[in-house]
Motif scaffolding. Sequence first.
Motif, PDB file in Angstrom:
ATOM      1  N   HIS A 355       0.628  -1.377   0.081  1.00 24.11           N
ATOM      2  CA  HIS A 355       0.067  -0.223   0.157  1.00 24.11           C
ATOM      3  C   HIS A 355       0.845   1.206   0.079  1.00 24.11           C
ATOM      4  O   HIS A 355       0.879   2.053  -0.629  1.00 24.11           O
ATOM      5  N   SER A 356       1.567   1.387   0.947  1.00 22.07           N
ATOM      6  CA  SER A 356       2.466   2.629   1.192  1.00 22.07           C
ATOM      7  C   SER A 356       3.950   2.363   1.689  1.00 22.07           C
ATOM      8  O   SER A 356       4.735   3.225   2.006  1.00 22.07           O
ATOM      9  N   ARG A 494      -3.045  13.967   0.856  1.00 21.14           N
ATOM     10  CA  ARG A 494      -3.931  12.884   0.419  1.00 21.14           C
ATOM     11  C   ARG A 494      -4.150  12.679  -1.030  1.00 21.14           C
ATOM     12  O   ARG A 494      -4.580  13.389  -1.797  1.00 21.14           O
ATOM     13  N   SER A 499      -5.675   4.046  -3.588  1.00 20.69           N
ATOM     14  CA  SER A 499      -4.538   3.757  -3.038  1.00 20.69           C
ATOM     15  C   SER A 499      -3.521   2.520  -3.284  1.00 20.69           C
ATOM     16  O   SER A 499      -2.420   2.282  -3.107  1.00 20.69           O
ATOM     17  N   TYR A 512     -15.267   9.589  -3.916  1.00 23.98           N
ATOM     18  CA  TYR A 512     -14.786  10.012  -2.398  1.00 23.98           C
ATOM     19  C   TYR A 512     -16.061  10.266  -1.440  1.00 23.98           C
ATOM     20  O   TYR A 512     -16.951  10.929  -1.883  1.00 23.98           O
ATOM     21  N   THR A 557     -10.657   1.692  -0.430  1.00 22.15           N
ATOM     22  CA  THR A 557      -9.805   2.196   0.693  1.00 22.15           C
ATOM     23  C   THR A 557     -10.622   2.830   1.846  1.00 22.15           C
ATOM     24  O   THR A 557     -11.544   3.844   1.449  1.00 22.15           O
ATOM     25  N   GLN A 559      -9.990   5.037   5.275  1.00 24.33           N
ATOM     26  CA  GLN A 559      -8.934   5.952   5.985  1.00 24.33           C
ATOM     27  C   GLN A 559      -9.778   6.179   7.170  1.00 24.33           C
ATOM     28  O   GLN A 559     -10.616   7.212   7.163  1.00 24.33           O
ATOM     29  N   ASN A 561      -9.438   9.219  10.456  1.00 26.35           N
ATOM     30  CA  ASN A 561      -8.941  10.405  10.647  1.00 26.35           C
ATOM     31  C   ASN A 561      -8.703  10.565  11.985  1.00 26.35           C
ATOM     32  O   ASN A 561      -9.385  11.538  12.623  1.00 26.35           O
ATOM     33  N   GLN A 603      -4.345   3.426   9.730  1.00 25.97           N
ATOM     34  CA  GLN A 603      -4.808   4.563   9.262  1.00 25.97           C
ATOM     35  C   GLN A 603      -5.529   4.152   8.101  1.00 25.97           C
ATOM     36  O   GLN A 603      -6.823   4.704   7.699  1.00 25.97           O
ATOM     37  N   ASP A 604      -5.179   3.222   7.115  1.00 24.68           N
ATOM     38  CA  ASP A 604      -5.812   2.949   5.945  1.00 24.68           C
ATOM     39  C   ASP A 604      -5.968   1.292   5.823  1.00 24.68           C
ATOM     40  O   ASP A 604      -4.911   0.687   6.263  1.00 24.68           O
ATOM     41  N   SER A 606      -7.537  -1.661   2.700  1.00 27.75           N
ATOM     42  CA  SER A 606      -8.037  -1.479   1.466  1.00 27.75           C
ATOM     43  C   SER A 606      -8.253  -3.022   1.248  1.00 27.75           C
ATOM     44  O   SER A 606      -7.858  -4.131   1.743  1.00 27.75           O
ATOM     45  N   SER A 634     -12.736   5.960  -0.140  1.00 29.45           N
ATOM     46  CA  SER A 634     -12.359   5.994  -1.805  1.00 29.45           C
ATOM     47  C   SER A 634     -12.953   4.648  -2.455  1.00 29.45           C
ATOM     48  O   SER A 634     -12.418   3.575  -2.013  1.00 29.45           O
TER      49      SER A 634
END
Length: 665
Positions: A355-356, A494, A499, A512, A557, A559, A561, A603-604, A606, A634
Amino acid sequence: MKGEGRAGCGGRGLFEDLDFPSDDTSLFSDSSTPIARLQGNITWRRPQEICQSPVLFPDNITLGHAKQGLLGDCWFLCACTVLLKNKHLLNKVLPPDQPQWGDSQYRGFFQFCFWQQGHWTEVTIDDRLPCINSSLCFSRCHSPAAFWVALLEKAYAKFHGSYERLWAGQVSEALVDLTGGLAEHWSLGNLGSEEEQRPERDSDQVRRRRLDLNLLYPVKDDCALSCSTHSSPGGASELGQYHALTVTEWLDVKTVSGGEVRLLRIRNPWGRCCWGGAWVESGAGWSSVEPACASDLQARVAEGEFWLDEAEFMSQFDDVTVGYPISEEGHLRSIYTGSLLKHSHQLAGRWIKGHSAGGSRNSSCYCTNPKFWLKVSEKGEVLVSLLQHRKWRNAEKYAQTPLEDNKNTKHQHYQATALHMWKVEKKRFNLSRMLNKPPFASTHCHAYEREVVLHGHLEPGYYLLIPSTYQPGAESRFLIRAHSSSSISLSALRSPAPSLPLTTDGEWETSYFRGSWVEGRTAGGSRNFLSHWQNPCFPFTVCDPAAVTSGVNVRITLQQNRPDTELHPIGFHIYKVPEGASVQTIPRDEDPVASCVPHCYMQDVSLACSLPPGAYTILPSTYEPDCSANFTLSLARRIHRRVVKSQERLGRAIQEVSHISVMQS
């Protein structure tokens, strides 16, 4: 996060910490260090059982300095020196006015605070200390009646999970834990062979810095300075490998020949002098300065201290750690200019595999790494640091992340990380093109350090920050911190793209949605609870016929906040909505057609899946009901369009196969 500890009562009603008990579980983690041989020989005693009139601090503050015992934590003791020099920092770590021995309010416990990932964490301990033959076996003060060092060491051991986990470490880490500030690592020795062998180098030019003491002159009396050896230097044959010492003072002294010599006073945590250089008590160096000056400097030397000159210092030690001065208001002072950095921001983030966690700039996935905006309002000096979580901690109260499988035992606690910065000239820019250009500034190579620091003087404008690990897919949590002499702001970028990486076949349409879980209303929790269907629902349709759509056609995804330290476990389910029906008519025992579970503290989260044409709804949830939070959902759906021939003649492509990001002002 609080560390109050479960209480028990001794025979006299004194506090006994059941979370960090007086037994081997508090001493050892895996019995892999030399203190393992102490098993069965250690007793636990309170200070009033060790001496007649215990105090936290002695009247003579010089006798309050730390003296190392049988535990290899010289790195921690060197950092403790900064507390004796700065009352406001000491009061933060050891809150004042706590009841002591002889006080009617004394109950056998003390409270300490350590800085951890952006927040101060309270740790409460009882005052039972490990002893051998009625004497402290680990660290103590030079005064046998003072106990602040032994108690602080115990609290730090609880913070890490055991005393054994304090065996070997970095002075820079302890300085940050004790001050909440910054510390940098500087090299003194020859780096050639190390540079050639560093596997974590990326495509940037590797430039590791060597220390220039003149650079630190504006803050020489205020910064924390520590030096260390990796092997036995010529003048310190007793020191052995990997030993840290403290630089307590340095000054330029006039010589009888009219020149100058720079002298540094060093304190050894062992509490004895282990030096044989030119500036020991009867060394040849003293004949080069005026007798009165020599007598004055030699009179300053306390137990365990010695003088050496700059040439000896640079040649006999391997590296130094420099801790940034911190004002009473909590602002850092730059070690480069002495300027006060009054503006600061911090944000938490995470590298997640698939993912990241895009890896270094050598990797084609680099652009998937987390991204942050740094907005500089006026020209100023800026420091940006990237601090990652350690991989092991106490499994319960102070747990951060579990120890992962790692064949590289030398670097088992940290990933190799780096931080790159690009200056963005326009509000709309092409990310792929920009990342192909050299960064405006960077930490130059990926390093196995808990924290890496980027420093620069920046003009007003927007800067894109990208933290990365060297290896793609390496997971870890991190904290981005920015300190500046001028006004700045820091925010997470963002990305408007889905993602998960998209395939090149077909086009994708992304929507979104913003929503909230509200306690008592829309925070229904997981499917384990009857209130599950109170969660927000987000209907959507899949239109393309199954014969046209093959493979993944939906990517979702979710997420939340919330700060990285206050995450809820989150997940979501996708339900099929019967033709002509509404979401409200879905049977409450209906099984989802796809799910992103189990619920995770992320945090996320997916999910990519293939769904046949029809109507669906997404139902996001926290694991337990009544957990309030805002979230963003999303939804990317693959669509198929007939190819249209373009008459575009302006030299500008209608659609670029790249990731376009829009700057948020």
